[in-house]
Write a protein that holds these residues in place. Sequence first.
Motif, PDB file in Angstrom:
ATOM      1  N   PHE A 144       5.821  14.363   4.659  1.00 44.83           N
ATOM      2  CA  PHE A 144       6.081  13.014   5.140  1.00 44.83           C
ATOM      3  C   PHE A 144       4.710  12.350   5.266  1.00 44.83           C
ATOM      4  O   PHE A 144       3.811  12.837   5.928  1.00 44.83           O
ATOM      5  CB  PHE A 144       6.897  12.997   6.444  1.00 44.83           C
ATOM      6  N   VAL A 145       4.579  11.263   4.527  1.00 41.08           N
ATOM      7  CA  VAL A 145       3.280  10.614   4.359  1.00 41.08           C
ATOM      8  C   VAL A 145       3.212   9.355   5.215  1.00 41.08           C
ATOM      9  O   VAL A 145       4.064   8.468   5.098  1.00 41.08           O
ATOM     10  CB  VAL A 145       3.036  10.261   2.875  1.00 41.08           C
ATOM     11  N   GLU A 146       2.212   9.289   6.054  1.00 41.71           N
ATOM     12  CA  GLU A 146       1.938   8.105   6.868  1.00 41.71           C
ATOM     13  C   GLU A 146       0.830   7.314   6.170  1.00 41.71           C
ATOM     14  O   GLU A 146      -0.242   7.853   5.877  1.00 41.71           O
ATOM     15  CB  GLU A 146       1.490   8.515   8.273  1.00 41.71           C
ATOM     16  N   CYS A 147       1.083   6.033   5.896  1.00 38.83           N
ATOM     17  CA  CYS A 147       0.107   5.192   5.203  1.00 38.83           C
ATOM     18  C   CYS A 147      -0.484   4.183   6.182  1.00 38.83           C
ATOM     19  O   CYS A 147       0.244   3.345   6.722  1.00 38.83           O
ATOM     20  CB  CYS A 147       0.764   4.443   4.033  1.00 38.83           C
ATOM     21  N   LYS A 148      -1.782   4.271   6.422  1.00 36.41           N
ATOM     22  CA  LYS A 148      -2.461   3.359   7.346  1.00 36.41           C
ATOM     23  C   LYS A 148      -3.334   2.403   6.537  1.00 36.41           C
ATOM     24  O   LYS A 148      -4.408   2.759   6.064  1.00 36.41           O
ATOM     25  CB  LYS A 148      -3.305   4.129   8.358  1.00 36.41           C
ATOM     26  N   TYR A 149      -2.809   1.189   6.384  1.00 40.18           N
ATOM     27  CA  TYR A 149      -3.521   0.166   5.611  1.00 40.18           C
ATOM     28  C   TYR A 149      -4.334  -0.717   6.550  1.00 40.18           C
ATOM     29  O   TYR A 149      -3.846  -1.157   7.593  1.00 40.18           O
ATOM     30  CB  TYR A 149      -2.499  -0.685   4.841  1.00 40.18           C
ATOM     31  N   HIS A 150      -5.584  -0.967   6.181  1.00 42.38           N
ATOM     32  CA  HIS A 150      -6.452  -1.870   6.936  1.00 42.38           C
ATOM     33  C   HIS A 150      -6.958  -2.964   6.000  1.00 42.38           C
ATOM     34  O   HIS A 150      -7.390  -2.668   4.880  1.00 42.38           O
ATOM     35  CB  HIS A 150      -7.649  -1.116   7.529  1.00 42.38           C
ATOM     36  N   ASN A 151      -6.898  -4.213   6.451  1.00 38.41           N
ATOM     37  CA  ASN A 151      -7.372  -5.302   5.581  1.00 38.41           C
ATOM     38  C   ASN A 151      -8.778  -5.771   5.926  1.00 38.41           C
ATOM     39  O   ASN A 151      -9.248  -6.773   5.401  1.00 38.41           O
ATOM     40  CB  ASN A 151      -6.401  -6.493   5.606  1.00 38.41           C
ATOM     41  N   LEU A 152      -9.461  -5.018   6.809  1.00 36.12           N
ATOM     42  CA  LEU A 152     -10.847  -5.324   7.134  1.00 36.12           C
ATOM     43  C   LEU A 152     -11.712  -4.107   6.830  1.00 36.12           C
ATOM     44  O   LEU A 152     -11.425  -3.006   7.317  1.00 36.12           O
ATOM     45  CB  LEU A 152     -10.994  -5.699   8.604  1.00 36.12           C
ATOM     46  N   PRO A 153     -12.774  -4.277   6.035  1.00 36.94           N
ATOM     47  CA  PRO A 153     -13.662  -3.139   5.754  1.00 36.94           C
ATOM     48  C   PRO A 153     -14.350  -2.682   7.038  1.00 36.94           C
ATOM     49  O   PRO A 153     -14.604  -3.462   7.948  1.00 36.94           O
ATOM     50  CB  PRO A 153     -14.675  -3.722   4.757  1.00 36.94           C
ATOM     51  N   GLY A 154     -14.634  -1.405   7.101  1.00 37.33           N
ATOM     52  CA  GLY A 154     -15.300  -0.855   8.274  1.00 37.33           C
ATOM     53  C   GLY A 154     -14.355  -0.381   9.353  1.00 37.33           C
ATOM     54  O   GLY A 154     -14.781   0.235  10.331  1.00 37.33           O
ATOM     55  N   THR A 155     -13.048  -0.651   9.191  1.00 34.33           N
ATOM     56  CA  THR A 155     -12.060  -0.218  10.178  1.00 34.33           C
ATOM     57  C   THR A 155     -11.721   1.253   9.957  1.00 34.33           C
ATOM     58  O   THR A 155     -11.515   1.679   8.826  1.00 34.33           O
ATOM     59  CB  THR A 155     -10.775  -1.061  10.068  1.00 34.33           C
ATOM     60  N   SER A 156     -11.666   2.009  11.048  1.00 38.62           N
ATOM     61  CA  SER A 156     -11.352   3.433  10.941  1.00 38.62           C
ATOM     62  C   SER A 156      -9.925   3.717  11.401  1.00 38.62           C
ATOM     63  O   SER A 156      -9.396   3.029  12.269  1.00 38.62           O
ATOM     64  CB  SER A 156     -12.312   4.263  11.809  1.00 38.62           C
ATOM     65  N   PHE A 159       0.838  -1.205   0.000  1.00 39.26           N
ATOM     66  CA  PHE A 159       0.000   0.000   0.000  1.00 39.26           C
ATOM     67  C   PHE A 159       0.871   1.252   0.000  1.00 39.26           C
ATOM     68  O   PHE A 159       0.552   2.230  -0.689  1.00 39.26           O
ATOM     69  CB  PHE A 159      -0.935  -0.011   1.208  1.00 39.26           C
ATOM     70  N   GLU A 160       1.965   1.236   0.746  1.00 39.13           N
ATOM     71  CA  GLU A 160       2.890   2.370   0.745  1.00 39.13           C
ATOM     72  C   GLU A 160       3.451   2.588  -0.660  1.00 39.13           C
ATOM     73  O   GLU A 160       3.550   3.729  -1.136  1.00 39.13           O
ATOM     74  CB  GLU A 160       4.031   2.117   1.731  1.00 39.13           C
ATOM     75  N   ARG A 161       3.831   1.505  -1.312  1.00 38.34           N
ATOM     76  CA  ARG A 161       4.345   1.614  -2.681  1.00 38.34           C
ATOM     77  C   ARG A 161       3.276   2.136  -3.634  1.00 38.34           C
ATOM     78  O   ARG A 161       3.558   2.931  -4.531  1.00 38.34           O
ATOM     79  CB  ARG A 161       4.847   0.244  -3.158  1.00 38.34           C
ATOM     80  N   PHE A 162       2.054   1.673  -3.427  1.00 43.02           N
ATOM     81  CA  PHE A 162       0.957   2.123  -4.274  1.00 43.02           C
ATOM     82  C   PHE A 162       0.737   3.623  -4.114  1.00 43.02           C
ATOM     83  O   PHE A 162       0.576   4.355  -5.105  1.00 43.02           O
ATOM     84  CB  PHE A 162      -0.328   1.352  -3.941  1.00 43.02           C
ATOM     85  N   VAL A 163       0.704   4.111  -2.861  1.00 50.36           N
ATOM     86  CA  VAL A 163       0.514   5.543  -2.614  1.00 50.36           C
ATOM     87  C   VAL A 163       1.639   6.346  -3.250  1.00 50.36           C
ATOM     88  O   VAL A 163       1.397   7.389  -3.885  1.00 50.36           O
ATOM     89  CB  VAL A 163       0.436   5.821  -1.095  1.00 50.36           C
ATOM     90  N   ALA A 164       2.872   5.865  -3.120  1.00 44.12           N
ATOM     91  CA  ALA A 164       4.010   6.565  -3.718  1.00 44.12           C
ATOM     92  C   ALA A 164       3.873   6.640  -5.239  1.00 44.12           C
ATOM     93  O   ALA A 164       4.068   7.708  -5.836  1.00 44.12           O
ATOM     94  CB  ALA A 164       5.316   5.870  -3.341  1.00 44.12           C
ATOM     95  N   ARG A 165       3.522   5.515  -5.859  1.00 40.39           N
ATOM     96  CA  ARG A 165       3.384   5.509  -7.323  1.00 40.39           C
ATOM     97  C   ARG A 165       2.224   6.380  -7.778  1.00 40.39           C
ATOM     98  O   ARG A 165       2.296   7.044  -8.819  1.00 40.39           O
ATOM     99  CB  ARG A 165       3.193   4.074  -7.815  1.00 40.39           C
ATOM    100  N   TRP A 210       0.950  14.201   6.158  1.00 38.04           N
ATOM    101  CA  TRP A 210      -0.125  13.798   5.253  1.00 38.04           C
ATOM    102  C   TRP A 210      -0.416  12.327   5.550  1.00 38.04           C
ATOM    103  O   TRP A 210       0.490  11.494   5.555  1.00 38.04           O
ATOM    104  CB  TRP A 210       0.335  13.983   3.815  1.00 38.04           C
ATOM    105  N   ILE A 211      -1.665  12.009   5.829  1.00 37.39           N
ATOM    106  CA  ILE A 211      -2.036  10.636   6.168  1.00 37.39           C
ATOM    107  C   ILE A 211      -2.959  10.058   5.096  1.00 37.39           C
ATOM    108  O   ILE A 211      -3.976  10.666   4.759  1.00 37.39           O
ATOM    109  CB  ILE A 211      -2.738  10.566   7.539  1.00 37.39           C
ATOM    110  N   PHE A 212      -2.588   8.887   4.586  1.00 43.11           N
ATOM    111  CA  PHE A 212      -3.422   8.138   3.647  1.00 43.11           C
ATOM    112  C   PHE A 212      -3.973   6.903   4.356  1.00 43.11           C
ATOM    113  O   PHE A 212      -3.249   6.239   5.111  1.00 43.11           O
ATOM    114  CB  PHE A 212      -2.606   7.662   2.441  1.00 43.11           C
ATOM    115  N   THR A 213      -5.228   6.580   4.106  1.00 45.60           N
ATOM    116  CA  THR A 213      -5.766   5.303   4.551  1.00 45.60           C
ATOM    117  C   THR A 213      -6.674   4.741   3.468  1.00 45.60           C
ATOM    118  O   THR A 213      -7.260   5.507   2.683  1.00 45.60           O
ATOM    119  CB  THR A 213      -6.546   5.424   5.879  1.00 45.60           C
ATOM    120  N   ASN A 214      -6.770   3.414   3.415  1.00 45.00           N
ATOM    121  CA  ASN A 214      -7.619   2.782   2.406  1.00 45.00           C
ATOM    122  C   ASN A 214      -9.047   2.593   2.907  1.00 45.00           C
ATOM    123  O   ASN A 214      -9.892   2.072   2.179  1.00 45.00           O
ATOM    124  CB  ASN A 214      -7.042   1.426   1.989  1.00 45.00           C
TER     125      ASN A 214
END
Length: 281
Positions: free
Chosen positions: A134-146, A92-98, A181-185
Amino acid sequence: MAMQIFMVRKANGTQEPFSEEKLLHSMKASGVASSIQQDALKRVKKHLYNGITTQEIHRSLEVLINQEDPRAVGRFNLKQAIMALGPTGYPFERFVARLLDEYGYTTQVGTVLSGACVTHEVDVYAKKDSREYFVECKYHNLPGTSTDVKVVMYVKARGDDLRDRLLLEKKDPHKFQYEPWIFTNTKFSSDAIAYAACQQIRLTGWNYPQEHSLASMIEEKKQYPITVLSSLGPDHRRTLFENNCVLLSDVTKKGSACERLPLPNATRLELEKEVNYLTHE
């Protein structure tokens, strides 16, 4: 006679009334033709019941859309494809960077920056014009997670430490500053959004903010993750991730690491066919 209202159970356990508008919007955003949208809506409504899950509705739509337009179903499954970037957060970090690269940023993954007190490993370092993030990437593999307020406060503390280092070096913190900057899926909690607004921290969630959400950024540039590809098995997916191939455009780019991967010719041809199908109107 009053129209019956069906309650839909979301991934986080809460319920909300079934919304035709929301369903039509998701199909329209995926490029599903208007005629298919209306037909799919009618067929889904026939099978509604109180307590139906969003996952059940999604699966029904997926089957219906796939029968009519396989290209659109890849886009319709975009949120699930982002979830499939796991189980770790590194793809996910690589995806956000690309993705940021496609928006004109210069990026680095896993950069270490020095603060006044400690060093900080940054998920993605991004620069555009005179601004650095500086980008923080918060990946969650369960839908509904905040992503909650504790994450935003943690990022704020890291930003303060980086800013204090600039002050120690007698640099103008307004001219030289790492902006958080924070990204989350998935999504941000209401407290996370309020705190970020108060502290001027940029947030990008799946549907937040409405104008510049992660979903809209992907759709605007048509930069889909390779996990939307049905012709790509888990072993080949892992190989592509390891070679920094995370976008569909990476698969067919001339001279890229993806082009040199030892994939069977039949697999490569199938991948290229599916990529072209997904990215061209």
